[in-house]
Design a protein around this motif. Structure first.
Motif, PDB file in Angstrom:
ATOM      1  N   ILE A   1       0.840  -1.205   0.000  1.00 18.96           N
ATOM      2  CA  ILE A   1       0.000   0.000   0.000  1.00 18.96           C
ATOM      3  C   ILE A   1       0.873   1.251   0.000  1.00 18.96           C
ATOM      4  O   ILE A   1       0.668   2.164  -0.801  1.00 18.96           O
ATOM      5  CB  ILE A   1      -0.959   0.002   1.216  1.00 18.96           C
ATOM      6  N   VAL A   2       1.855   1.276   0.879  1.00 21.30           N
ATOM      7  CA  VAL A   2       2.735   2.447   0.989  1.00 21.30           C
ATOM      8  C   VAL A   2       3.482   2.688  -0.323  1.00 21.30           C
ATOM      9  O   VAL A   2       3.558   3.821  -0.807  1.00 21.30           O
ATOM     10  CB  VAL A   2       3.716   2.290   2.179  1.00 21.30           C
ATOM     11  N   ARG A   3       4.031   1.632  -0.922  1.00 24.52           N
ATOM     12  CA  ARG A   3       4.780   1.796  -2.178  1.00 24.52           C
ATOM     13  C   ARG A   3       3.896   2.342  -3.291  1.00 24.52           C
ATOM     14  O   ARG A   3       4.275   3.270  -4.002  1.00 24.52           O
ATOM     15  CB  ARG A   3       5.405   0.467  -2.615  1.00 24.52           C
ATOM     16  N   ILE A   4       2.722   1.777  -3.444  1.00 25.19           N
ATOM     17  CA  ILE A   4       1.850   2.170  -4.555  1.00 25.19           C
ATOM     18  C   ILE A   4       1.338   3.592  -4.375  1.00 25.19           C
ATOM     19  O   ILE A   4       1.383   4.395  -5.315  1.00 25.19           O
ATOM     20  CB  ILE A   4       0.700   1.158  -4.726  1.00 25.19           C
ATOM     21  N   VAL A   5       0.864   3.924  -3.194  1.00 22.42           N
ATOM     22  CA  VAL A   5       0.334   5.270  -2.987  1.00 22.42           C
ATOM     23  C   VAL A   5       1.455   6.312  -3.078  1.00 22.42           C
ATOM     24  O   VAL A   5       1.257   7.405  -3.613  1.00 22.42           O
ATOM     25  CB  VAL A   5      -0.476   5.360  -1.676  1.00 22.42           C
ATOM     26  N   THR A   6       2.637   5.980  -2.607  1.00 22.75           N
ATOM     27  CA  THR A   6       3.776   6.908  -2.707  1.00 22.75           C
ATOM     28  C   THR A   6       4.168   7.109  -4.167  1.00 22.75           C
ATOM     29  O   THR A   6       4.399   8.242  -4.605  1.00 22.75           O
ATOM     30  CB  THR A   6       4.975   6.399  -1.886  1.00 22.75           C
TER      31      THR A   6
ATOM     32  N   LEU B   1       5.769  -2.117 -12.221  1.00 22.93           N
ATOM     33  CA  LEU B   1       6.607  -1.054 -11.670  1.00 22.93           C
ATOM     34  C   LEU B   1       6.894  -1.270 -10.188  1.00 22.93           C
ATOM     35  O   LEU B   1       7.933  -0.852  -9.682  1.00 22.93           O
ATOM     36  CB  LEU B   1       5.954   0.309 -11.899  1.00 22.93           C
ATOM     37  N   ASP B   2       5.983  -1.942  -9.505  1.00 25.17           N
ATOM     38  CA  ASP B   2       6.203  -2.194  -8.080  1.00 25.17           C
ATOM     39  C   ASP B   2       7.421  -3.088  -7.845  1.00 25.17           C
ATOM     40  O   ASP B   2       8.016  -3.050  -6.777  1.00 25.17           O
ATOM     41  CB  ASP B   2       4.959  -2.806  -7.428  1.00 25.17           C
ATOM     42  N   PHE B   3       7.831  -3.860  -8.840  1.00 26.25           N
ATOM     43  CA  PHE B   3       9.056  -4.650  -8.698  1.00 26.25           C
ATOM     44  C   PHE B   3      10.243  -3.730  -8.388  1.00 26.25           C
ATOM     45  O   PHE B   3      11.029  -4.000  -7.490  1.00 26.25           O
ATOM     46  CB  PHE B   3       9.346  -5.437  -9.983  1.00 26.25           C
TER      47      PHE B   3
ATOM     48  N   HIS C   1      11.801 -15.131  -7.037  1.00 30.57           N
ATOM     49  CA  HIS C   1      10.439 -15.524  -7.386  1.00 30.57           C
ATOM     50  C   HIS C   1       9.606 -14.249  -7.464  1.00 30.57           C
ATOM     51  O   HIS C   1       8.714 -14.033  -6.671  1.00 30.57           O
ATOM     52  CB  HIS C   1       9.884 -16.495  -6.340  1.00 30.57           C
ATOM     53  N   TRP C   2       9.890 -13.425  -8.439  1.00 30.51           N
ATOM     54  CA  TRP C   2       9.346 -12.078  -8.488  1.00 30.51           C
ATOM     55  C   TRP C   2       7.965 -11.974  -9.104  1.00 30.51           C
ATOM     56  O   TRP C   2       7.325 -10.945  -9.010  1.00 30.51           O
ATOM     57  CB  TRP C   2      10.292 -11.158  -9.257  1.00 30.51           C
ATOM     58  N   LYS C   3       7.470 -13.013  -9.728  1.00 33.14           N
ATOM     59  CA  LYS C   3       6.182 -12.903 -10.406  1.00 33.14           C
ATOM     60  C   LYS C   3       5.129 -12.392  -9.420  1.00 33.14           C
ATOM     61  O   LYS C   3       5.028 -12.878  -8.304  1.00 33.14           O
ATOM     62  CB  LYS C   3       5.745 -14.240 -11.006  1.00 33.14           C
ATOM     63  N   PRO C   4       4.355 -11.402  -9.829  1.00 33.08           N
ATOM     64  CA  PRO C   4       3.441 -10.736  -8.900  1.00 33.08           C
ATOM     65  C   PRO C   4       2.262 -11.610  -8.464  1.00 33.08           C
ATOM     66  O   PRO C   4       1.808 -12.477  -9.197  1.00 33.08           O
ATOM     67  CB  PRO C   4       2.939  -9.531  -9.692  1.00 33.08           C
TER      68      PRO C   4
ATOM     69  N   LEU D   1      -3.006 -10.028  -4.312  1.00 33.40           N
ATOM     70  CA  LEU D   1      -2.506  -8.970  -3.434  1.00 33.40           C
ATOM     71  C   LEU D   1      -2.770  -7.605  -4.052  1.00 33.40           C
ATOM     72  O   LEU D   1      -3.315  -6.708  -3.402  1.00 33.40           O
ATOM     73  CB  LEU D   1      -1.003  -9.150  -3.177  1.00 33.40           C
ATOM     74  N   TYR D   2      -2.391  -7.431  -5.306  1.00 35.91           N
ATOM     75  CA  TYR D   2      -2.549  -6.121  -5.944  1.00 35.91           C
ATOM     76  C   TYR D   2      -4.013  -5.752  -6.145  1.00 35.91           C
ATOM     77  O   TYR D   2      -4.380  -4.584  -5.985  1.00 35.91           O
ATOM     78  CB  TYR D   2      -1.772  -6.070  -7.252  1.00 35.91           C
TER      79      TYR D   2
END
Length: 155
Positions: A17-22, A43-45, A70-73, A77-78
């Protein structure tokens, strides 16, 4: 660990939440970039793992160093995070183009958060805005794969 979503704990949910809103706050209320749900997820990666880009610090603990393999989103969650942010009126989604924007309330929320994680996320968001946002989703995915191959020693 208390799960909010299957396999997702409270901390990971809130940090997302913090990353996306920021990030959306840095983009601005009326940005012209095409920040759809899929692009935001990619982009969140970069926001989650800033140490993997050349412009940011290289100090990583063991968990961080190996967590991005294992970065696949996690789309659940999103979806939950974006729904939460829209319900709280921190972000909006255009019905015309499906792009996400920060709201005035979202900007106030980000301004009220004062900590090193948010400060770092702002710096990474500026980097993404200048260097990554213009890429297509396919190009972003290829860039992520290239970064990971390099970090794994294959390039």
């Amino acid at each position: 660990m208390i799960e909010i979503i299957k396999g997702i704990g409270f901390q990971e949910y809130n940090l997302t939440i913090v990353r996306i809103v920021t990030f959306l706050s840095i983009m601005g209320e009326h940005h012209k970039k095409s920040i759809t749900k899929d692009k935001l997820i990619l982009l969140d990666f970069y926001l989650k793992y800033p140490e993997l880009t050349n412009d940011f610090e290289k100090n990583m603990d063991f968990d961080t160093k190996y967590s991005y393999f294992h970065w696949k989103p996690n789309y659940r969650l999103y979806s939950a995070v974006l729904s939460d942010l829209k319900a709280r009126k921190l972000v909006s989604c255009s019905s015309e183009n499906g792009c996400y924007y920060i709201t005035e309330r979202g900007n106030e929320f980000v301004l009220d958060m004062k900590n090193t994680y948010v400060d770092k996320t702002k710096v990474v968001s500026e980097y993404i805005n200048k260097k990554i946002c213009k890429l297509s989703n396919k190009a972003i995915t290829e860039d992520i794969e290239k970064i990971l191959l390099k970090k794994r020693g294959y390039r």
